[in-house]
Design an enzyme around this catalytic site. Structure first.
Site, mmCIF file in Angstrom:
data_model
loop_
_atom_site.group_PDB
_atom_site.id
_atom_site.type_symbol
_atom_site.label_atom_id
_atom_site.label_comp_id
_atom_site.label_asym_id
_atom_site.label_seq_id
_atom_site.Cartn_x
_atom_site.Cartn_y
_atom_site.Cartn_z
ATOM 1 N N LYS A 40 0.843 -1.208 0.000
ATOM 2 C CA LYS A 40 0.000 0.000 0.000
ATOM 3 C C LYS A 40 0.875 1.254 0.000
ATOM 4 O O LYS A 40 0.584 2.218 -0.705
ATOM 5 C CB LYS A 40 -0.897 -0.018 1.244
ATOM 6 C CG LYS A 40 -1.524 1.307 1.601
ATOM 7 C CD LYS A 40 -2.465 1.178 2.757
ATOM 8 C CE LYS A 40 -2.062 1.825 4.052
ATOM 9 N NZ LYS A 40 -1.422 3.108 4.102
ATOM 10 N N ASN A 41 1.943 1.225 0.797
ATOM 11 C CA ASN A 41 2.760 2.423 0.975
ATOM 12 C C ASN A 41 3.717 2.684 -0.185
ATOM 13 O O ASN A 41 4.455 3.673 -0.161
ATOM 14 C CB ASN A 41 3.531 2.347 2.299
ATOM 15 C CG ASN A 41 2.606 2.480 3.495
ATOM 16 O OD1 ASN A 41 1.406 2.697 3.347
ATOM 17 N ND2 ASN A 41 3.157 2.339 4.696
ATOM 18 N N ARG A 113 -4.541 10.495 2.879
ATOM 19 C CA ARG A 113 -3.530 11.554 2.959
ATOM 20 C C ARG A 113 -2.701 11.652 1.680
ATOM 21 O O ARG A 113 -1.880 12.546 1.527
ATOM 22 C CB ARG A 113 -2.587 11.268 4.124
ATOM 23 C CG ARG A 113 -3.163 11.652 5.458
ATOM 24 C CD ARG A 113 -2.247 11.247 6.576
ATOM 25 N NE ARG A 113 -0.920 11.841 6.497
ATOM 26 C CZ ARG A 113 -0.621 13.059 6.912
ATOM 27 N NH1 ARG A 113 -1.552 13.817 7.425
ATOM 28 N NH2 ARG A 113 0.611 13.512 6.816
ATOM 29 N N CYS A 137 -5.578 7.659 8.702
ATOM 30 C CA CYS A 137 -5.950 7.099 9.996
ATOM 31 C C CYS A 137 -5.869 8.172 11.075
ATOM 32 O O CYS A 137 -5.004 9.046 11.037
ATOM 33 C CB CYS A 137 -5.027 5.954 10.343
ATOM 34 S SG CYS A 137 -5.534 4.449 9.544
ATOM 35 N N ASP A 327 3.708 0.548 12.213
ATOM 36 C CA ASP A 327 2.535 -0.217 11.776
ATOM 37 C C ASP A 327 2.563 -1.679 12.256
ATOM 38 O O ASP A 327 1.593 -2.400 12.063
ATOM 39 C CB ASP A 327 2.429 -0.208 10.242
ATOM 40 C CG ASP A 327 2.218 1.184 9.690
ATOM 41 O OD1 ASP A 327 3.072 2.054 9.961
ATOM 42 O OD2 ASP A 327 1.216 1.417 9.007
ATOM 43 N N VAL A 349 7.014 7.202 16.843
ATOM 44 C CA VAL A 349 6.757 7.848 15.548
ATOM 45 C C VAL A 349 5.503 8.718 15.585
ATOM 46 O O VAL A 349 5.500 9.827 15.061
ATOM 47 C CB VAL A 349 6.681 6.792 14.422
ATOM 48 C CG1 VAL A 349 6.369 7.447 13.078
ATOM 49 C CG2 VAL A 349 7.993 6.014 14.336
HETATM 50 C C1 UD1 Z 1 3.781 6.668 6.247
HETATM 51 C C2 UD1 Z 1 2.997 5.382 6.075
HETATM 52 C C3 UD1 Z 1 2.493 4.867 7.420
HETATM 53 C C4 UD1 Z 1 3.649 4.762 8.412
HETATM 54 C C5 UD1 Z 1 4.462 6.063 8.470
HETATM 55 C C6 UD1 Z 1 5.713 5.918 9.319
HETATM 56 C C7 UD1 Z 1 2.027 5.659 3.901
HETATM 57 C C8 UD1 Z 1 0.802 5.849 3.087
HETATM 58 N N1 UD1 Z 1 1.873 5.636 5.228
HETATM 59 O O1 UD1 Z 1 2.886 7.676 6.747
HETATM 60 O O2 UD1 Z 1 1.936 3.576 7.205
HETATM 61 O O3 UD1 Z 1 3.142 4.473 9.691
HETATM 62 O O4 UD1 Z 1 4.876 6.447 7.159
HETATM 63 O O5 UD1 Z 1 6.524 4.889 8.826
HETATM 64 O O6 UD1 Z 1 3.105 5.472 3.373
HETATM 65 N N2 UD1 Z 1 5.145 14.689 10.574
HETATM 66 C C9 UD1 Z 1 5.115 16.041 10.864
HETATM 67 N N3 UD1 Z 1 4.927 16.920 9.826
HETATM 68 C C10 UD1 Z 1 4.800 16.511 8.532
HETATM 69 C C11 UD1 Z 1 4.841 15.121 8.244
HETATM 70 C C12 UD1 Z 1 5.013 14.224 9.291
HETATM 71 O O7 UD1 Z 1 5.233 16.441 12.028
HETATM 72 O O8 UD1 Z 1 4.637 17.350 7.627
HETATM 73 C C13 UD1 Z 1 5.299 13.713 11.676
HETATM 74 C C14 UD1 Z 1 4.045 12.856 11.863
HETATM 75 O O9 UD1 Z 1 3.073 13.517 12.634
HETATM 76 C C15 UD1 Z 1 4.614 11.657 12.549
HETATM 77 C C16 UD1 Z 1 5.998 11.500 11.902
HETATM 78 O O10 UD1 Z 1 6.305 12.782 11.334
HETATM 79 O O11 UD1 Z 1 4.780 11.893 13.909
HETATM 80 C C17 UD1 Z 1 6.093 10.455 10.841
HETATM 81 O O12 UD1 Z 1 5.161 10.667 9.813
HETATM 82 P P1 UD1 Z 1 5.438 10.233 8.306
HETATM 83 O O13 UD1 Z 1 6.697 9.408 8.252
HETATM 84 O O14 UD1 Z 1 5.364 11.428 7.447
HETATM 85 O O15 UD1 Z 1 4.201 9.286 8.005
HETATM 86 P P2 UD1 Z 1 3.309 9.200 6.711
HETATM 87 O O16 UD1 Z 1 4.148 9.435 5.488
HETATM 88 O O17 UD1 Z 1 2.081 9.989 6.888
#
Ligand code: UD1
Length: 455
Positions: A40-41, A113, A137, A327, A349
């Site tokens: 999915k990711n 997202r 989520c 995850d 995370v």
């Molecule tokens: C992706 C994965 C998700 C996984 C996560 C961490 C997808 C579709 N989803 O989510 O399954 O759990 O990586 O491996 O690929 N953050 C900020 N500001 C931002 C962006 C992120 O503060 O602009 C923070 C988030 O709140 C969180 C952390 O960074 O605490 C990690 O988020 P991120 O790695 O960006 O997760 P996703 O890409 O949303």
């Protein structure tokens, strides 16, 4: 009924799931084989990458999950012609990309997202992009500040509007020096998808290096991009004027594989996960073994089983790759309710990813959440401010209950807890699980789970 429930139904409907509820009669070990297809990711991001090309792309091993349907809808709204060229194969034609109407973007994006990742490619193709309020989520606030800061660094102009965010590129985006405050997966992808066609060189520091990101880089390289992965989480991208289409078979879904592995452990079963590979699961396999699970690595997949006897408690902290992925913690926590002693899981995370444990406690588990983490323990990784910890006392027999699925991974954990529990559980809102688990109802049936469907 809340809008969240409506959304769960809509998620399920996108992949042909018409029911909302499973009535599960627990206590039966799961046995058999399940196929795991593309991640999915990765798949959803690869579909967005196709937008950057000037010719057809072909993506293989695409799972039938609602997040894929969401991205497909968004691509189609922007004029990309998407066809199912074979089973699990999508052909994406970006030669007629156009702006989409706000209402159309909003209708498709609904709960995902992924739309944030459309920004760079759309700015390159059209000079503008619109991003509606984002879903995904409900695990903490999930801000997008890293994304917007990076886009601004490339020269995009970001305007917040009541329904979302409007971005424009007054001139061709330019390579930038970007250092992420945290190795965010999404923000790293944002930078990659934008830098590949920006003018000049981009340096990205503190990048995420998850296997799905490496696979995305491989796709971009196939399209004509020049990307250097340097030591210490630094990535250099030399922008090019244009990119062409790609042909690619997705990396397997390691999160789904880990989920089924935990299902085997929790139900005292034996599941062969066809398509799972060892390399991307090394950290998970270490923990699985320490807890007392057994696995065998085969050419075509990995067999996971509960060998009988007791399980062991562990102390685990979630982390960015190559650490223990966030995850994986939810299904693991269910297994740890059956281990002899005290386990601790630190979530480093996300700031709010233990909500699902409330329902496990209702089933008889003894899990205590420390909202501010546990400071006294010697840690491999320095604590983050947002960290939470779960302390799990086991073994605790689980009994059936009624649960409304809150999010994707939490929901799968509830399913496997109900499958292990004595008595009957009613699990509703299961459409959310279709966001990331292909054919999960058929798979559960094939593994011998005892359940009925209800509306
Ligand atoms: C992706 C994965 C998700 C996984 C996560 C961490 C997808 C579709 N989803 O989510 O399954 O759990 O990586 O491996 O690929 N953050 C900020 N500001 C931002 C962006 C992120 O503060 O602009 C923070 C988030 O709140 C969180 C952390 O960074 O605490 C990690 O988020 P991120 O790695 O960006 O997760 P996703 O890409 O949303």
């Amino acid at each position: 009924m809340t809008s969240h429930d409506d959304d769960a139904r809509a998620q399920g409907a996108k992949v042909g799931l018409s029911v909302d509820t499973l009535i599960i009669h627990g206590g039966k070990p799961l046995h058999g084989r399940v196929d795991v297809r593309g991640a999915k990711n990765l798949v959803t991001k690869a579909m967005v990458a196709a937008l950057l090309g000037d010719s057809l792309s072909v993506l293989r091993d695409v799972p039938n999950i609602s997040d894929v349907a969401v991205v497909r809808g968004l691509l189609e709204a922007h004029g990309v012609h998407v066809t199912d060229s074979a089973e699990g194969e999508l052909t994406l034609d970006p030669t007629n990309v156009t702006s989409a109407h706000f209402a159309e973007i909003d209708a498709h994006a609904g709960s995902s997202r992924i739309p944030i990742l459309f920004c760079g490619p759309l700015l390159h193709q059209l000079g503008e992009a619109f991003i509606p309020d984002l879903g995904g989520c409900r695990i903490g606030d999930r801000p997008i500040d890293f994304h917007l800061d990076a886009l601004r660094a490339f020269g995009a102009v970001v305007t917040k509007q009541p329904q979302g965010i409007h971005l424009t590129a007054p001139e061709r985006l330019k390579g930038a020096h970007i250092e992420l405050p945290f190795p965010s997966v999404g923000a790293t992808e944002q930078v990659l998808l934008t830098a590949v066609r920006a003018e000049g060189v981009t340096e990205l520091k503190n990048a995420a290096i998850e296997p799905e990101i490496m696979d995305l880089i491989a796709i971009l390289q196939k399209m004509g991009a020049i990307i250097w992965i340097e030591p210490n989480r630094t990535i250099f991208i030399e922008g090019v004027e244009s990119l062409h289409g790609f042909e690619h078979r997705s990396l397997f879904d390691r999160n789904e594989a880990a989920s089924w592995a935990c299902a085997a452990l929790v139900t005292q079963g034996d599941i062969f996960v066809v398509g799972a590979k060892q390399q991307e699961l090394l950290t998970f396999l270490n923990v699985f073994r320490k807890v007392g699970g057994e696995f065998e690595v085969h050419e075509d997949g990995i067999r996971f089983r509960h060998p009988g006897g007791q399980l062991n408690p562990v102390v685990v902290e979630t982390d960015v790759h190559p650490g223990f992925m966030t995850d994986w913690q939810q299904p693991l926590v269910v297994a740890l309710t059956q281990a002899e002693g005290t386990s601790i899981v630190h979530e480093t995370v996300y700031e709010n990813r233990f909500g699902f444990t409330e329902s496990l406690n209702k089933m008889g588990a003894k899990i205590e959440i420390h909202q501010d983490g546990i400071a006294s323990i010697t840690r491999r990784v320095p604590r983050r401010k947002l960290e939470q910890a779960a302390v799990i006392e086991g073994p605790t027999p689980l009994h059936g209950t009624d649960i409304r699925v809150p999010d994707l991974r939490g929901g799968f954990s509830h399913l496997i807890a109900a499958l292990a529990a004595s008595g009957t559980s009613t699990i509703s809102n299961v459409g959310i699980i279709a966001r990331g688990y292909e054919h999960f109802i058929d798979k559960l049936r094939d593994l011998g789970a005892d359940f009925e469907l209800a509306d």
